[in-house]
Design a protein around this motif. Structure first.
Motif, PDB file in Angstrom:
ATOM      1  N   TRP A  25     114.544  -3.956 144.165  1.00 14.04           N
ATOM      2  CA  TRP A  25     113.283  -3.210 144.056  1.00 14.04           C
ATOM      3  C   TRP A  25     112.405  -3.960 143.077  1.00 14.04           C
ATOM      4  CZ3 TRP A  25     116.116  -2.364 139.781  1.00 14.04           C
ATOM      5  CH2 TRP A  25     115.511  -1.796 138.657  1.00 14.04           C
TER       6      TRP A  25
ATOM      7  N   ASP B 242     120.420  -3.074 136.687  1.00 17.47           N
ATOM      8  CA  ASP B 242     119.128  -3.143 136.015  1.00 17.47           C
ATOM      9  C   ASP B 242     119.220  -4.082 134.810  1.00 17.47           C
ATOM     10  OD1 ASP B 242     116.483  -2.532 135.497  1.00 17.47           O
ATOM     11  OD2 ASP B 242     116.985  -0.833 134.224  1.00 17.47           O
TER      12      ASP B 242
ATOM     13  N   HIS C  80     110.795   6.868 142.331  1.00 25.13           N
ATOM     14  CA  HIS C  80     111.376   6.743 140.987  1.00 25.13           C
ATOM     15  C   HIS C  80     110.249   6.809 139.974  1.00 25.13           C
ATOM     16  CE1 HIS C  80     113.788   5.640 137.623  1.00 25.13           C
ATOM     17  NE2 HIS C  80     113.456   4.357 137.579  1.00 25.13           N
TER      18      HIS C  80
ATOM     19  N   ASP D 241     109.319  -2.232 137.335  1.00 25.45           N
ATOM     20  CA  ASP D 241     108.522  -1.162 136.726  1.00 25.45           C
ATOM     21  C   ASP D 241     107.050  -1.289 137.078  1.00 25.45           C
ATOM     22  OD1 ASP D 241     110.895  -0.389 135.678  1.00 25.45           O
ATOM     23  OD2 ASP D 241     110.519  -1.156 133.663  1.00 25.45           O
TER      24      ASP D 241
ATOM     25  N   ARG E  13     117.367  -5.530 139.998  1.00 27.42           N
ATOM     26  CA  ARG E  13     115.978  -5.729 139.579  1.00 27.42           C
ATOM     27  C   ARG E  13     115.622  -7.214 139.630  1.00 27.42           C
ATOM     28  NH1 ARG E  13     113.429  -3.454 134.005  1.00 27.42           N
ATOM     29  NH2 ARG E  13     114.461  -5.213 133.016  1.00 27.42           N
TER      30      ARG E  13
ATOM     31  N   ASP F 122     119.995   7.647 136.334  1.00 24.70           N
ATOM     32  CA  ASP F 122     119.463   6.649 135.393  1.00 24.70           C
ATOM     33  C   ASP F 122     120.305   6.692 134.109  1.00 24.70           C
ATOM     34  OD1 ASP F 122     117.795   4.832 134.001  1.00 24.70           O
ATOM     35  OD2 ASP F 122     116.022   5.520 135.080  1.00 24.70           O
TER      36      ASP F 122
HETATM   37  C1  GLC Z   1     114.101  -0.097 133.324  1.00 22.64           C
HETATM   38  C2  GLC Z   1     114.154   0.042 134.828  1.00 22.64           C
HETATM   39  C3  GLC Z   1     113.761   1.438 135.233  1.00 22.64           C
HETATM   40  C4  GLC Z   1     114.670   2.435 134.552  1.00 22.64           C
HETATM   41  C5  GLC Z   1     114.626   2.250 133.053  1.00 22.64           C
HETATM   42  C6  GLC Z   1     115.635   3.125 132.313  1.00 22.64           C
HETATM   43  O1  GLC Z   1     112.807   0.015 132.875  1.00 22.64           O
HETATM   44  O2  GLC Z   1     113.364  -0.915 135.442  1.00 22.64           O
HETATM   45  O3  GLC Z   1     113.803   1.588 136.622  1.00 22.64           O
HETATM   46  O4  GLC Z   1     114.293   3.742 134.872  1.00 22.64           O
HETATM   47  O5  GLC Z   1     114.908   0.902 132.712  1.00 22.64           O
HETATM   48  O6  GLC Z   1     116.912   2.821 132.723  1.00 22.64           O
END
Ligand code: GLC
Length: 793
Positions: A469, A400, A530, A472, A456, A289
């Motif tokens: 996916w 993302d 996750h 959140d 995303r 991440d």
């Molecule tokens: C966003 C993403 C999540 C990720 C976060 C930090 O909220 O959707 O999956 O962990 O950013 O990068």
């Protein structure tokens, strides 16, 4: 931007006269003129182009439809009292303010009398759906599978930024992806309506008005595709033909993935690897991440935490663990940072009306955004990304914040093509073009290797470039329940490769929720745990031995079933069929129209996971053990209960009690399920020794298995085999026939039958590509949920 407001048909004007010209019909009101053209698309659809005179820019900005279908075969209207477009696929009759569609397969669909209206650039189409029982598709949505009673907005958002306090509810709208496809079920006949317009739109399904489905575009022109059934399978396949299918993914990408926002250093990943090994759990990929980056600068690594990422990732790969890194589109606005400087010099960033680069504020602070709609931006990005992938020795990327999330600044100010194209034309397609650029990056490295990207956000057609996916979610039972219809509707909307964050992203999961989420998710096309920074850790071993045992069983069963999953992905590539399917994909009947806590993997395995717990569901205690009760609906015929090892007669709904270690799972009579029985490794390897699990009660077995090299893109040139597998049982004897055909060498996979649900000794004849082998077979039942595995501390 406000969401959730109703569409008010009284704000529109409806045509009062109709003129029929040679190649179009014209509708006129006092404040508008609209031309309607009709075309046939291949042999599966009609396209109605609504050309609203108030729309100044008439170009089609949507990249949803594959190039070969962008030109259709014109159907000229016939003059009469109304206009009649008649083709071999069916006809469309048009009045001044309404239309009626009659497809050759018998399907009928009409708008209401005041059914086609205009308000400035906006178009409204109100359909009479009083005979329609089910509404499916619509891309990524919350709530139920059948969307009757819902109003859906098609505008990609960073959900948590827009609905900060409602993420634990399961009724927020819009979400991250916009796919305006409505699949309507009338009796046993399905018809698809795809509203191709990349701008914001709303579809109200019987919320404003029971018996009506109202589509409203906010700007630009809409092309309406009418996709013929009669079956749901027909409609889904036609939509996939029109907008494209996912390529066959690399095998590792359909294994199990471990992710967490909070793994920060090499040492974290080393510890993770050791834990997976210690607990006997295979894992295909570790995910990085945002913390891996140097100050959240895209295409960089933090030099202290990751001094040699290339060597480190190569080392993980030697243990069979692939790596995937997050990539956000926002580029830190920082003169001196090479990606920013290069991008600036090449004029690749989106602009504002003032002529400056558009600036938002995301993780690195002030950021600029590549305009991926431009070819030269994609080429620049692909070059930088390819270098980064190569240097970092990573295997996949995670796209993302591409909704696009712009934080502090209004996204609407972001313009495209040097400021010439308004935001609305590409907002919903931002992620799509970013994913397109990403595939170009992978292609630069090796055109014949399979790319892997997870995104995303998306629009119709993005499945060609990336898996998705569902963003959140939260660690709640409601979100676990919601994840099933959400993934099913995505599958019906072209996105076969998708899944939720298993365990839930936000909030703290519980032991029971985590187990149940794995038991539901281990058959999902995309399978990744996750969680969010500072949430309670939710790796499989975090809640003690009993939880670990149940989770480990689910993950291991995933690896056993990789041959089946791979077959489903291959089948998706060939036909457009989803990997995970609602029951109504295979079975007709009102009983399945609203059934969305059960699903099928392919056409033979039925899962009815437990989606209540922690005191919320109906719980009973049998011989001291707590069990969750739920209803299970089995379609007609015999089903083999994989928990209890017995045949059950379907065609009914009954109660099922499942202990924590159990998840209701059934194989249908006639199923042939390919199963990997060798030693489990992180890297699933070749899958060249396969067991054929035979479920033969009254029906013979029949299955198509696909054989290829599992890693290259040669299959796109036809280098794969289709193995037709048939299985029959007689008196204490079974006969299995495997016949491979195609352009791949035959005999690269060995098949061994395993017979379920019978007793005594059996004679087995297995004929593989004409070569016959005889053996004696003891009926066996593999321990699908690994209940016999020792419990590890
Ligand atoms: C966003 C993403 C999540 C990720 C976060 C930090 O909220 O959707 O999956 O962990 O950013 O990068």
């Amino acid at each position: 931007m406000l969401f959730g407001q109703k569409v008010h048909p009284l704000n529109f004007e409806y045509g009062d006269s109709l003129t029929v010209a040679e190649d179009h019909a014209r509708l006129d009101g006092r404040h508008f003129t609209a031309m309607v053209r009709c075309e046939t698309i291949a042999d599966f659809g009609l396209r109605l182009r609504f050309d609203n005179g108030n729309v100044a820019d008439k170009r089609q900005y949507s990249d949803a439809v594959l190039p070969q279908y962008r030109e259709g075969r014109p159907v000229p209207p016939r003059r009469g009292f109304n206009a009649l477009f008649r083709s071999e696929l069916g006809s469309v009759e048009l009045g001044a303010s309404w239309l009626r569609i009659a497809l050759a397969n018998g399907a009928r669909l009409s708008t209401t009398r005041e059914g086609i209206g205009v308000n400035g650039e906006k178009l409204i189409l109100s359909f009479d759906v009083s005979e329609v029982a089910g509404f499916y598709g619509f891309g990524e949505r919350t709530k139920r599978l059948n969307k009757s009673g819902d109003r859906m907005d098609f505008w990609n958002v960073d959900v948590v930024a827009v609905f900060p306090h409602t993420y634990t509810r399961d009724d927020y709208d819009p979400a991250y992806a916009s796919i305006p496809l409505a699949i309507l079920k009338t009796g046993a006949n399905y018809t698809g309506l795809f509203f191709d317009n990349p701008e914001r739109a709303v579809i109200d399904v019987e919320q404003a008005q029971p018996g009506q489905m109202i589509y409203q575009s906010m700007g630009g022109n809409t092309e309406l595709y009418v996709l013929a059934g009669p079956t749901l399978r027909d409609v889904v396949r036609h939509f996939a033909a029109l907008t494209g299918k996912a390529e066959v993914p690399p095998l590792w990408s359909i294994g199990y993935h471990q992710c967490r926002w909070g793994y920060e250093t090499e040492a974290d990943f080393v510890a993770l690897k050791q834990d997976f090994a210690k607990f006997g759990i295979p894992v295909s990929a570790f995910w990085y991440d945002i913390d891996y980056m140097d100050g959240y600068r895209v295409f960089t690594w933090d030099e202290v935490d990751f001094p040699a990422p290339g060597a480190f990732n190569a080392g993980l790969k030697e243990s069979g663990i692939r790596t995937v890194t997050i990539i956000d589109p926002g580029v830190k606005l920082e003169p001196g940072y090479s990606i920013y400087d290069e991008g600036k010099a090449r004029e690749v960033f989106c602009k504002t009306q003032s002529g400056r680069d558009y600036v938002g504020r995301v993780w690195p602070g002030d950021t600029v955004f590549p305009d991926f709609t431009l070819e030269h931006t994609r080429a620049w990005w692909a070059e930088a990304m390819a270098k980064y992938i190569r240097d970092s020795a990573i295997d996949g990327v995670w796209l993302d914040m591409n909704d696009p999330a712009t934080g502090y600044s209004a996204a609407e100010d972001m313009l495209f093509d040097g400021g010439r194209v308004p935001h609305a034309k590409y907002h919903n397609q931002y992620a799509h073009f970013m994913a397109r650029a990403g595939v170009e990056a992978f292609d630069r490295l090796d055109r014949n290797a399979r790319p892997f990207q997870l995104t995303r956000s998306a629009c119709a057609g993005t499945q060609r470039y990336a898996a998705l996916w569902t963003g959140d979610n939260a660690s709640s039972w409601g979100h676990l329940r919601m994840s099933i219809p959400c993934t099913l509707n995505l599958g019906l909307s072209g996105f076969a490769f998708n899944g939720p964050d298993v365990g839930g992203f936000m909030g703290h999961t519980t032991a029971e929720l985590l187990v149940r989420w794995y038991q539901a998710g281990f058959l999902f096309p995309f399978f990744r745990n996750h969680s969010m920074l500072d949430s309670k850790p939710q790796e499989p071993w975090e809640f003690g031995p009993r939880t670990l045992q149940a989770i480990r069983a689910a993950i291991r069963t995933r690896y056993r079933l990789l041959p089946l999953l791979y077959t489903c992905f291959f089948q998706h590539y060939l036909t457009g069929d989803p990997v995970l399917r609602p029951l109504l994909y295979e079975y007709e009947g009102a009983a399945f129209e609203n059934l969305d806590d059960q699903f099928l993997l392919g056409d033979s395995l039925l899962a009815a996971p437990i989606v209540h717990g922690d005191g919320q569901g109906r719980e009973i205690v049998i011989r001291g053990a707590r069990r969750q009760l739920r209803y299970v609906t089995l379609p007609p015929g015999w089903w083999f209960d994989l928990n209890r090892g017995e045949w059950i007669e379907g065609g009914r709904t009954f109660e099922y009690a499942a202990a924590l270690e159990e998840t209701p799972l059934f194989a249908r009579d006639g199923a042939v399920i390919p199963w990997y029985e060798g030693p489990l490794h992180n890297d699933p390897g070749e899958l060249d020794q396969i067991e054929l699990h035979l479920f033969l009660k009254e029906r013979p077995g029949r299955f198509f298995y696909f054989v290829d090299d599992r890693r290259s893109r040669d299959y796109r040139e036809g280098r794969y085999n289709t193995a037709l597998i048939t299985a029959d049982s007689g008196y204490r004897a079974i006969r299995v026939n495997v016949m491979e055909s195609g352009q791949y060498p035959t005999g690269t996979v060995g098949f061994r039958p395993v017979l379920y649900g019978r007793s005594g000794e059996w004679q087995a004849v297995v004929v593989t590509n004409g070569e016959s082998r005889q053996s004696t077979l003891q009926p066996a039942t593999r321990d699908w949920l690994c209940k016999s595995l020792p419990v590890l501390a």
